[in-house]
Design an enzyme around this catalytic site. Structure first.
Site, mmCIF file in Angstrom:
data_model
loop_
_atom_site.group_PDB
_atom_site.id
_atom_site.type_symbol
_atom_site.label_atom_id
_atom_site.label_comp_id
_atom_site.label_asym_id
_atom_site.label_seq_id
_atom_site.Cartn_x
_atom_site.Cartn_y
_atom_site.Cartn_z
ATOM 1 N N GLN A 290 7.887 -3.937 -41.908
ATOM 2 C CA GLN A 290 6.497 -4.384 -42.004
ATOM 3 C C GLN A 290 6.400 -5.899 -42.029
ATOM 4 O O GLN A 290 5.440 -6.488 -41.517
ATOM 5 C CB GLN A 290 5.828 -3.816 -43.266
ATOM 6 C CG GLN A 290 5.481 -2.348 -43.176
ATOM 7 C CD GLN A 290 4.543 -1.871 -44.285
ATOM 8 O OE1 GLN A 290 3.668 -1.073 -44.026
ATOM 9 N NE2 GLN A 290 4.719 -2.354 -45.490
ATOM 10 N N GLU A 293 5.863 -7.793 -38.603
ATOM 11 C CA GLU A 293 4.488 -7.873 -38.113
ATOM 12 C C GLU A 293 3.650 -8.784 -38.990
ATOM 13 O O GLU A 293 2.815 -9.555 -38.495
ATOM 14 C CB GLU A 293 3.870 -6.472 -38.051
ATOM 15 C CG GLU A 293 4.529 -5.589 -37.003
ATOM 16 C CD GLU A 293 3.759 -4.299 -36.744
ATOM 17 O OE1 GLU A 293 2.632 -4.152 -37.276
ATOM 18 O OE2 GLU A 293 4.275 -3.451 -35.998
ATOM 19 N N GLU A 294 3.840 -8.696 -40.300
ATOM 20 C CA GLU A 294 3.068 -9.538 -41.219
ATOM 21 C C GLU A 294 3.289 -11.022 -40.938
ATOM 22 O O GLU A 294 2.342 -11.820 -40.907
ATOM 23 C CB GLU A 294 3.463 -9.221 -42.667
ATOM 24 C CG GLU A 294 2.763 -10.091 -43.697
ATOM 25 C CD GLU A 294 3.113 -9.708 -45.129
ATOM 26 O OE1 GLU A 294 2.713 -10.446 -46.041
ATOM 27 O OE2 GLU A 294 3.788 -8.667 -45.334
ATOM 28 N N ARG A 295 4.525 -11.408 -40.717
ATOM 29 C CA ARG A 295 4.834 -12.833 -40.517
ATOM 30 C C ARG A 295 4.313 -13.336 -39.175
ATOM 31 O O ARG A 295 3.779 -14.450 -39.096
ATOM 32 C CB ARG A 295 6.344 -13.049 -40.659
ATOM 33 C CG ARG A 295 6.806 -12.910 -42.103
ATOM 34 C CD ARG A 295 8.292 -12.667 -42.281
ATOM 35 N NE ARG A 295 8.587 -12.481 -43.703
ATOM 36 C CZ ARG A 295 9.718 -11.975 -44.182
ATOM 37 N NH1 ARG A 295 10.682 -11.582 -43.347
ATOM 38 N NH2 ARG A 295 9.898 -11.835 -45.483
ATOM 39 N N ALA A 298 0.549 -13.725 -39.508
ATOM 40 C CA ALA A 298 0.176 -14.916 -40.267
ATOM 41 C C ALA A 298 0.279 -16.179 -39.414
ATOM 42 O O ALA A 298 -0.572 -17.073 -39.497
ATOM 43 C CB ALA A 298 1.061 -15.041 -41.506
#
Length: 435
Positions: A290, A293-295, A298
Site C-alpha cells: 500500500q 501507491e501512497e507515496r 503524495a
C-alpha cells in the site's frame, strides 16, 4: 473484462463532459486578501494527450471534470474549514463518490472505474489545486491508503461491506498503522488482536489517524500472533462504532488544519475473524505494498501545489516593488524560481517513470521512495524560498504560500520519514552495512 468496462464507463463520462451533479454546500468565509490569494495563475499552455508521457485524452477529461468540482464545491469553503479545523468529510466524499473520483482504479463490480493507477495519479495531481493540504490528504487516505489492500486481497464480503461504500462516498475510512512508539518503524507496533473463537479481541491504540474523528471504519494493522514482527501482523477492517473504540482526542497540528487527526484507543474490541484482509499474518507485506501507491500519490499531489505556489510567487513578485523595481527583477529571485521549477519538473519525470513501471506490474519501491524523499525536501525548499519573496504577506495565514509552508512539512514525516526512505534506497543499492 473489468478494465474494459471501466474504460467504457469513463468514455461515456468523457463524451458527456458531466462527471458530477453540483450540490450546494452553503455560504463560506472568504479571505480579506482574496484578490491576492484566490486567483489561480496559468504557467503555460495546457498539455494535450499527444504531448504527455503517460496520459491520454481520458486522463485529461477526468482532470478537467475534477477541477470544476474543486472550484465549485471545495475551494470556496477552504478558508472556513481551515478556521474550523475540520471539513465535512461525508458530504464532500459523497460528492466525489457520485462523480466516480473515489475509485478510479478500483474494480468495476464494487463501483470503481476499473482503470489503471495512472488515473489515480492524475486525480492526485488535480487535487493539488485545492487551496490547502488537509483536504487532498484526507481524500488520498480514502482512495490510496486504506483501500488498495482491501481491493486487491479482501474477500468479496469485505469488499461489499467496506470497499463499495468507500468508493461511493457513503463511508469515510481511516488508516490505523502509526502508534505513539511506532511511526515509521511499522514492525514495532504494539496493538494486539487475540483470536477467541471466531472473533478477534483488540487492545491497543493508534496515533495521528487522519479522518479519525469522522471515519466509519478503519483499516487496522495489528499483531495477530507472537511470531516474527514482519510475519505476525494482519490488516483488519474495523467498524469505528463498535463498543470499546474510543476517540481519545482530536490532535492540534502545525498544518493540515482542515483535516481532522485523532488518537484512537481500543479496549476489548470484538471483531469477526472474517474481517481480516487476505491472509492472517500478511498484514505487514500488504501494508508495504500500500505504501508504494501512497507515496506516489503524495508526490503527484504536492507537485501541483508546488507549481501553483511558484506561479503565484512570480505573479506577486512581479507586482510587488522594492527600491523602485519589481522584486522579480532581482536576479537572485528569478534565478531561484527557475531553479525550483527545474527541480519540480525533474521530480515530475521521476513520478511518471515510476507510475509507468508500476502499471506494468513492476516493483517500484526504490523509485517511489526516491520520489517521496525528493518530494518532501523539495516542498520545504519551495515553501521556504517562495515565502521569503512574499515578505510580510507571506507570514500571514491569508495566502497559499504560508499554508503550503505549514502543510507540506508533513511530506518528509508521514508515510515514512526521509530517513526511512534513505534506508530503503540504500537497501536496494546494497549499501547498508551488515548487522
Amino acid at each position: 473484462m473489468a478494465l474494459r468496462e471501466g474504460a467504457l464507463r469513463l468514455n461515456v463520462l468523457v463524451r458527456s463532459r458531466h462527471f458530477y451533479k453540483l450540490t450546494s454546500l452553503g455560504g463560506g468565509v472568504r479571505s480579506l486578501t482574496e484578490k491576492v490569494s484566490s486567483k489561480q495563475v496559468k504557467s503555460s499552455a495546457p498539455e494535450t494527450a499527444a504531448d504527455h508521457l503517460i496520459y491520454t485524452q481520458e486522463h485529461f477529461a477526468l482532470k478537467e471534470s475534477l477541477r470544476k468540482l474543486i472550484d465549485q464545491e471545495i475551494n470556496p469553503y477552504v478558508d472556513q474549514w481551515e478556521a474550523e479545523g475540520k471539513f465535512p468529510a461525508h458530504k464532500i466524499f459523497k460528492i466525489l463518490g457520485n462523480a466516480g473520483f473515489l475509485g478510479v482504479n478500483k474494480p468495476v463490480e464494487y463501483g470503481g472505474l476499473g482503470l489503471d493507477f495512472s488515473f489515480s495519479v492524475a486525480v492526485a495531481e488535480e487535487l493539488g489545486n485545492i487551496r490547502c493540504g488537509g483536504i487532498p490528504m484526507a481524500i488520498g487516505v480514502q482512495t490510496d491508503m486504506t483501500t488498495p489492500a482491501l481491493a486487491r486481497f479482501g474477500s468479496d464480503e469485505l469488499k461489499r461491506e467496506f470497499l463499495l461504500p468507500s468508493i461511493s462516498g457513503d463511508k469515510v475510512a481511516c488508516l490505523g498503522v502509526s502508534e505513539v512508539g511506532a511511526g515509521s518503524d511499522v514492525s514495532s507496533i504494539k496493538t494486539k488482536a487475540v483470536r477467541k473463537g471466531d472473533e478477534y479481541v483488540i487492545n491497543g491504540g493508534k496515533m495521528w489517524t487522519t479522518n479519525g474523528t469522522q471515519a466509519d471504519w478503519m483499516c487496522l494493522l495489528a499483531n495477530t500472533s507472537d511470531g516474527p514482527p514482519h510475519k505476525n501482523k494482519s490488516l483488519i477492517c474495523l467498524p469505528m462504532n463498535l463498543p470499546g473504540v474510543h476517540i481519545a482526542r482530536k490532535i492540534d497540528k502545525l498544518g493540515m488544519w482542515s483535516s481532522d487527526t485523532a488518537e484512537v484507543f481500543f479496549d476489548d474490541v470484538h471483531v469477526p475473524c472474517k474481517n481480516v484482509i487476505g491472509q492472517e499474518g500478511m498484514g505487514f507485506t500488504y501494508q508495504m505494498l500500500q505504501f508504494q501507491e501512497e507515496r506516489l500519490w503524495a508526490v503527484a499531489n504536492i507537485l501541483t501545489t508546488a507549481d501553483n505556489v511558484i506561479q503565484e510567487t512570480i505573479q506577486y513578485t512581479r507586482q510587488r516593488k522594492i527600491f523602485k523595481q519589481p522584486v522579480l527583477h532581482h536576479q537572485a529571485v528569478h534565478f531561484r524560481l527557475a531553479e525550483l521549477q527545474t527541480e519540480v519538473e525533474l521530480l515530475r519525470s521521476l513520478l511518471y517513470r515510476a507510475t509507468a513501471l508500476y502499471i506494468k506490474g513492476n516493483d517500484v519501491t526504490k523509485l517511489a521512495s526516491m520520489a517521496k524523499l525528493k518530494g518532501g525536501r523539495l516542498a520545504r525548499e519551495v515553501g521556504d524560498s517562495c515565502l521569503q519573496y512574499w515578505g510580510g504577506m507571506g507570514y500571514t495565514s491569508d495566502v497559499l504560500v504560508s499554508r503550503f509552508y505549514r502543510d507540506s512539512r508533513l511530506m518528509s514525516i508521514g508515510a515514512g520519514a526521509d530517513e526511512v526512505m534513505l534506508g530503503i534506497i540504500c537497501k536496494y543499492m546494497d549499501t547498508l552495512p551488515g548487522k
